[in-house]
Design a protein around this motif. Structure first.
Motif, PDB file in Angstrom:
ATOM      1  N   ALA A   1       0.875  -1.182   0.182  1.00 41.55           N
ATOM      2  CA  ALA A   1      -0.037   0.025  -0.028  1.00 41.55           C
ATOM      3  C   ALA A   1       0.892   1.361   0.131  1.00 41.55           C
ATOM      4  CB  ALA A   1      -0.772   0.100   1.151  1.00 41.55           C
ATOM      5  N   ILE A   2       1.872   1.171   0.821  1.00 40.23           N
ATOM      6  CA  ILE A   2       2.832   2.310   0.718  1.00 40.23           C
ATOM      7  C   ILE A   2       3.404   2.687  -0.690  1.00 40.23           C
ATOM      8  CG2 ILE A   2       5.358   3.183   1.706  1.00 40.23           C
ATOM      9  CD1 ILE A   2       3.299   3.129   3.703  1.00 40.23           C
ATOM     10  N   ALA A   3       3.728   1.514  -1.294  1.00 41.77           N
ATOM     11  CA  ALA A   3       4.251   1.757  -2.593  1.00 41.77           C
ATOM     12  C   ALA A   3       3.336   2.167  -3.576  1.00 41.77           C
ATOM     13  CB  ALA A   3       4.856   0.322  -3.167  1.00 41.77           C
ATOM     14  N   ASP A   4       2.125   1.688  -3.657  1.00 41.65           N
ATOM     15  CA  ASP A   4       1.184   2.371  -4.437  1.00 41.65           C
ATOM     16  C   ASP A   4       0.770   3.843  -4.266  1.00 41.65           C
ATOM     17  OD1 ASP A   4       0.630   0.059  -5.697  1.00 41.65           O
ATOM     18  OD2 ASP A   4      -0.961  -0.828  -4.507  1.00 41.65           O
ATOM     19  N   THR A   5       0.937   4.156  -2.977  1.00 39.49           N
ATOM     20  CA  THR A   5       0.761   5.475  -2.650  1.00 39.49           C
ATOM     21  C   THR A   5       1.817   6.256  -3.031  1.00 39.49           C
ATOM     22  OG1 THR A   5      -0.324   5.129  -0.338  1.00 39.49           O
ATOM     23  CG2 THR A   5       0.506   7.181  -0.701  1.00 39.49           C
ATOM     24  N   VAL A   6       3.239   6.118  -3.076  1.00 40.60           N
ATOM     25  CA  VAL A   6       4.281   6.758  -3.571  1.00 40.60           C
ATOM     26  C   VAL A   6       4.100   6.797  -5.040  1.00 40.60           C
ATOM     27  CG1 VAL A   6       6.643   6.589  -3.978  1.00 40.60           C
ATOM     28  CG2 VAL A   6       5.842   5.928  -1.693  1.00 40.60           C
ATOM     29  N   ALA A   7       3.628   5.731  -5.780  1.00 33.29           N
ATOM     30  CA  ALA A   7       3.436   5.795  -7.263  1.00 33.29           C
ATOM     31  C   ALA A   7       2.199   6.719  -7.469  1.00 33.29           C
ATOM     32  CB  ALA A   7       3.181   4.275  -7.931  1.00 33.29           C
ATOM     33  N   GLY A   8       1.375   6.816  -6.639  1.00 33.75           N
ATOM     34  CA  GLY A   8       0.263   7.622  -6.947  1.00 33.75           C
ATOM     35  C   GLY A   8       0.802   9.153  -7.132  1.00 33.75           C
ATOM     36  N   SER A   9       1.697   9.622  -6.013  1.00 37.35           N
ATOM     37  CA  SER A   9       2.100  10.874  -5.880  1.00 37.35           C
ATOM     38  C   SER A   9       2.927  11.340  -7.032  1.00 37.35           C
ATOM     39  CB  SER A   9       2.813  10.968  -4.654  1.00 37.35           C
ATOM     40  OG  SER A   9       4.013  10.324  -4.469  1.00 37.35           O
ATOM     41  N   ILE A  10       3.322  10.190  -7.814  1.00 35.85           N
ATOM     42  CA  ILE A  10       4.176  10.817  -9.030  1.00 35.85           C
ATOM     43  C   ILE A  10       3.932  10.288 -10.086  1.00 35.85           C
ATOM     44  CG2 ILE A  10       6.475  10.995  -7.492  1.00 35.85           C
ATOM     45  CD1 ILE A  10       7.316   8.204  -8.336  1.00 35.85           C
ATOM     46  N   ARG A  11       2.494   9.874 -10.197  1.00 36.07           N
ATOM     47  CA  ARG A  11       1.832   9.404 -11.349  1.00 36.07           C
ATOM     48  C   ARG A  11       2.121  10.046 -12.708  1.00 36.07           C
ATOM     49  NH1 ARG A  11       1.251   4.641 -12.988  1.00 36.07           N
ATOM     50  NH2 ARG A  11       0.477   4.276 -10.875  1.00 36.07           N
TER      51      ARG A  11
END
Length: 503
Positions: A354-364
């Motif tokens: 979930a942390i990785a998905d959040t990080v990816a969403g912030s730099i989508r």
């Protein structure tokens, strides 16, 4: 620093393993040798047994042929004396069976030249005897019994029978001699067989004894090593607590020192930046003055003054600003590291995916702009650790992967994780430009970078990642080759335990 203790058990265990393998190999070789020897001895024994049985068969064949000759002679004489046809019929039976008996005997003795020669003589004598017997029987059948008796008295059948008996006896003696030799050879092969078995048993007993002594010695060494380790462990915990406390105090001192140094450096840096701004502001009036002088009295403006005002001074101010800005970023990075070192860790149960998905969403927007495929390979084991620290680590690693792409190849970033005993291994893999193996360690040092410097940065990120990993009780390493991408592995405990609690 905690002194490293060399464990003597390691050497003993290695030597013990080699000895056991050696003894097992010796035992196996002994069994193989015993098997080969036993097979050879068994083969020899079977060969001798066949030879002995063959000798008994020859003796029996000699006795049978001799019996037929003797019974044929007795039947002829009975018919000659009594004229009873039963004696004649018996004679014909014995005479008819004699050639087959002699042929069988010849087949049994075909490998013995002595017996073949004796049998050749026998055949001649027996053929002559059978001819005389046939004449005698024919005279009696014709009613000329007196003539038959007279012929019997004058014939040399007694001498022939004696010669035949002597020949049969020589054959029997030869076979008895062969039987004695073959019996002796059979006994020798049996003794060799049992000798091989005894030798194999002795070798196995020696190997077993040596293995037992080795195991006993290893057990004694193990007991001594266990006692030594127990004694060492009694003092180890206390030593670790002392060293941990010392390291914690030293770390706090380093953090305070970094904060103070960074704070003290910022004061003169602010002055430099302020005076640089004033110099930049003063450049405009000077430029206007030179322009007016060139227009009104060009002879008073030298080339050096013109270059100094229009080129040298702006260029120098630009260099000063660039350097002060870089210095400002470095001081901010040091302050950030110092603040992270003083921040209290707040462990909680976290899903790294979930942390990785959040990080990816912030730099989508960066991922889409650069055509990068991002994925999280689930399942990923949960960890009990600090959320902020883990977010900063994964964010730094993922953002780095988006920067250092391989030209001409679509970017792929994969986050995965697995559990190993009481640890969780998180990995961030990419197919970017890769890192030279010589730089695998230095990229985690402060202000150190690797490869072509075509991306913005001061060499702070991975040093920050390593510092955070250490604070969480973990480690960070990299596996990479130029042109083949990189895989960063974060090794964390499943459950964070603070150093103060451990101490």
């Amino acid at each position: 620093m905690i002194r490293k203790v060399r464990n003597p058990f390691v050497v003993s265990e290695s030597r013990f393993g080699r000895l056991l393998v050696t003894f097992m190999a010796l035992g196996f070789l002994a069994l193989v040798a015993a098997g080969i020897g036993a097979g050879w001895a068994t083969g020899q024994n079977e060969s001798h047994t066949r030879s002995v049985n063959h000798t008994y068969e020859v003796e029996l064949a000699v006795s049978n042929a001799r019996r037929l000759i003797e019974q044929g002679e007795a039947s002829r004489r009975g018919y000659l004396l009594t004229g009873n046809p039963e004696y004649r019929d018996a004679y014909h039976r014995w005479s008819a069976a004699t050639p087959a008996a002699l042929g069988y005997l010849q087949g049994l003795t075909r490998d013995n030249p002595t017996q073949i020669a004796t049998l050749g003589q026998l055949r001649g004598e027996i053929q002559a005897l059978l001819t005389q017997r046939a004449r005698t029987i024919a005279l009696i059948d014709a009613g000329r019994a007196d003539t038959a008796v007279t012929l019997f008295r004058t014939e040399a059948s007694v001498r022939r029978l004696t010669a035949i008996r002597d020949a049969f006896e020589r054959m029997a003696v030869t076979e008895r001699r062969l039987l004695a030799e073959r019996d002796a050879a059979q006994q020798r092969s049996v003794r060799i067989f049992y000798g091989i078995l005894a030798l194999a048993a002795v070798l196995l007993a020696l190997v077993a004894l040596a293995s037992l002594l080795t195991v006993l010695g290893y057990t004694r060494d193990l007991a001594r090593s266990r006692d030594s380790l127990r004694e060492f462990n009694e003092h180890l915990e206390e030593t670790v607590h002392e060293r941990t406390a010392d390291l914690s105090r030293a770390n706090e001192e380093i953090q305070r020192f970094a904060y103070i140094v960074s704070h003290d450096l910022r004061s003169p840096l602010v002055n430099v930046m302020g005076f640089t701004a004033e110099l930049a502001a003063a450049t405009a009036p000077l430029t206007e003055l030179v322009d007016r002088a060139e227009a009104e009295a060009p002879h008073i403006v030298s080339e050096e003054a013109r270059l100094a005002v229009r080129e040298d001074l702006p260029e120098s101010i630009g260099f000063i600003r660039t350097s002060t800005q870089k210095m400002d970023r470095l001081i901010n990075a040091i302050l950030k590291l110092s603040r992270e070192g003083r921040r209290v860790i707040a462990p909680e149960t976290i899903d790294p995916g979930a942390i990785a998905d959040t990080v990816a969403g912030s730099i989508r927007h960066l991922l889409d702009e650069r055509g990068i495929s991002f994925s999280v390979r689930r399942p990923i084991p949960p960890v009990v650790t600090d959320r902020v620290a883990l977010e900063q680590i994964l964010s730094n690693l993922i953002e780095n992967a988006t920067k250092y792409l391989q030209p001409g190849r679509p970017g792929v970033i994969t986050v995965a994780g697995e559990a190993r005993r009481d640890r969780v291994i998180l990995s961030v893999a990419d197919n970017g430009r890769g890192i030279d193996p010589r730089d695998h360690q230095r990229i985690f040092d402060l202000f150190r970078r690797s490869g072509q410097q075509d991306q913005p940065g001061e060499g702070i990120g991975l040093a920050h990642v390593r510092a955070l990993a250490y604070r969480l009780g973990g480690t960070i390493d990299v596996e990479s080759e130029p042109g083949r991408g990189s895989t960063f592995r974060l090794n964390l405990p499943k459950t964070y335990v603070s150093q103060d609690s451990a101490a």
